[in-house]
Scaffold this active site. Structure first.
Site, PDB file in Angstrom:
ATOM      1  N   ARG A 244       1.114  -1.025   0.270  1.00  0.00           N
ATOM      2  CA  ARG A 244       0.356   0.362  -0.432  1.00  0.00           C
ATOM      3  C   ARG A 244       0.755   1.393  -0.213  1.00  0.00           C
ATOM      4  NH1 ARG A 244      -2.967  -3.218  -1.756  1.00  0.00           N
ATOM      5  NH2 ARG A 244      -5.698  -3.112  -1.101  1.00  0.00           N
ATOM      6  N   GLU A 273      -4.071   7.718  -5.468  1.00  0.00           N
ATOM      7  CA  GLU A 273      -4.001   6.803  -6.629  1.00  0.00           C
ATOM      8  C   GLU A 273      -5.478   7.788  -7.252  1.00  0.00           C
ATOM      9  OE1 GLU A 273      -4.235   2.848  -5.865  1.00  0.00           O
ATOM     10  OE2 GLU A 273      -1.699   3.182  -4.705  1.00  0.00           O
ATOM     11  N   HIS A 292      -1.194   0.803  -9.983  1.00  0.00           N
ATOM     12  CA  HIS A 292      -1.642  -0.152  -8.810  1.00  0.00           C
ATOM     13  C   HIS A 292      -2.033  -1.437 -10.141  1.00  0.00           C
ATOM     14  CE1 HIS A 292      -3.746  -0.863  -4.818  1.00  0.00           C
ATOM     15  NE2 HIS A 292      -3.411  -1.888  -5.139  1.00  0.00           N
TER      16      HIS A 292
HETATM   17  C1  DGY Z   1      -6.054  -5.729  -3.116  1.00  0.00           C
HETATM   18  O1  DGY Z   1      -6.786  -6.845  -3.489  1.00  0.00           O
HETATM   19  O2  DGY Z   1      -5.864  -5.620  -1.874  1.00  0.00           O
HETATM   20  C2  DGY Z   1      -5.512  -5.376  -3.965  1.00  0.00           C
HETATM   21  O3  DGY Z   1      -4.369  -4.411  -3.910  1.00  0.00           O
HETATM   22  C3  DGY Z   1      -5.652  -5.189  -5.566  1.00  0.00           C
HETATM   23  O4  DGY Z   1      -4.848  -5.376  -6.750  1.00  0.00           O
END
Ligand code: DGY
Length: 330
Positions: A244, A273, A292
């Protein structure tokens, strides 16, 4: 369907594959309302909702206030940082997510970043595309090996272990990991025994050629990767973030890149983002940014949607899905 045959109301707030939408429609009344397209329709749907399903939407207490019948939120993601955990706990609303089905795909993405940063893939591909491959490349454009280098993992859950398998078994890389909870390799990943070693944070930072952050976002991890950590990394290390964005202080990352202490960074996630146009990370010559895409393959996104749909159907039937997130002990 609920145990008494009652059809409940489900609000789908992000696109769902048609086959999964059909599963929901068979059992319940379904309202498709994506707030990015029509915020008013989403707000209007909340009072009737027993279940919500979707992803990438920050749900706040005010939304929960508008949804007094809500029993379950089924997130099409493994990360749960978009949800107010304490509020959900207080209101006894179940939160389900999609662990397990995306591990290998996210690990692939992290390896894309390891390879791309080290072998300067984007930069050198652009050189060809722009018509600048006019002579054999010289030393100034050489990359660095990945195989045999030491990989340090911050976070060693299922995805971290999938990355470690690729590194140790495929690329002959010694793997160090730092994790909040102890991991019993004999049970969880016997193939990594003797190949992945738990290390104190400082030792991991000092020894790793690649530091890979796979941290979930919580109060404990927000801003955790900061100037102090970058300063303790091996000179010339490469930093990769596949967890993250907000676990990293981006200003500190930029300073470490600009000072030359970090050689490069590969980033799939960012504090904000989509990445703002004025972010210095966007065009930085030693940053490989991705939008992402950790889990973004056809197969995996479908598997995530399928698991999220199953979670929702089970919860609305009065069962506790295996992929329920424990909001009391994040
Ligand atoms: C999640 O599933 O949390 C991922 O970041 C999505 O790509």
């Amino acid at each position: 369907m609920a145990p008494n045959g009652e059809r409940k109301t489900v609000v789908v707030f992000r696109e769902l594959p048609a086959d999964q939408l059909a599963r929901l429609q068979q059992a319940h009344e379904v309202i498709v309302a994506d707030p990015r397209r029509d915020a008013q329709a989403f707000r209007a749907a909340l009072p009737a909702a027993h279940g919500l399903i979707g992803s990438s939407l920050r749900i706040d207490a005010a939304m929960l206030d508008s949804a007094p019948r809500l029993e379950v939120i089924s997130s099409i993601s493994v990360g749960v940082d978009n949800y107010p955990l304490a509020e959900l706990q207080r209101r006894s609303i179940l939160l389900c997510h999609t662990p397990g089905v995306l591990d290998e795909t996210v690990a692939d993405t992290v390896f894309v970043l390891l390879m791309a940063t080290s072998r300067r893939v984007v930069e050198l591909s652009n050189l060809v595309r722009q018509g600048n491959w006019t002579k054999n490349i010289g030393e100034e454009l050489f990359g660095f090996d990945v195989h045999g280098k030491t990989l340090g993992l911050l976070g060693f859950g299922r995805i971290g272990q999938a990355i470690a398998r690729r590194a140790a078994l495929g690329f002959g890389m010694p793997v160090l990991y730092h994790a909040r909870r102890p991991v019993d390799l004999a049970v969880q990943a016997p193939e990594l025994q003797g190949r992945a070693v738990r290390a104190e944070l400082d030792e991991l930072l000092a020894r790793s050629d690649f530091v890979v952050a796979m941290l979930p976002l919580s109060d404990a991890t927000r801003g955790m990767v900061d100037a102090g950590m970058f300063a303790r990394m091996k000179p010339g290390a490469v930093f990769i973030n596949g967890g993250r964005g907000a676990t990293v202080r981006e200003a500190d990352l930029l300073a470490a890149l600009d000072s030359g202490s970090l050689r490069a960074a590969g980033l799939d996630v960012f504090e904000t983002e989509p990445l703002p146009m004025d972010s210095a990370l966007r065009l930085h010559p030693r940053v490989t940014p991705l939008p992402h895409i950790g889990s973004a393959t056809h197969e995996t996104r479908h598997a995530m949607a399928e698991l999220a749909t199953t979670n929702l159907l089970q919860a609305l039937a009065g069962e506790r899905p295996a992929a329920t997130f424990d909001t009391a002990a994040p």
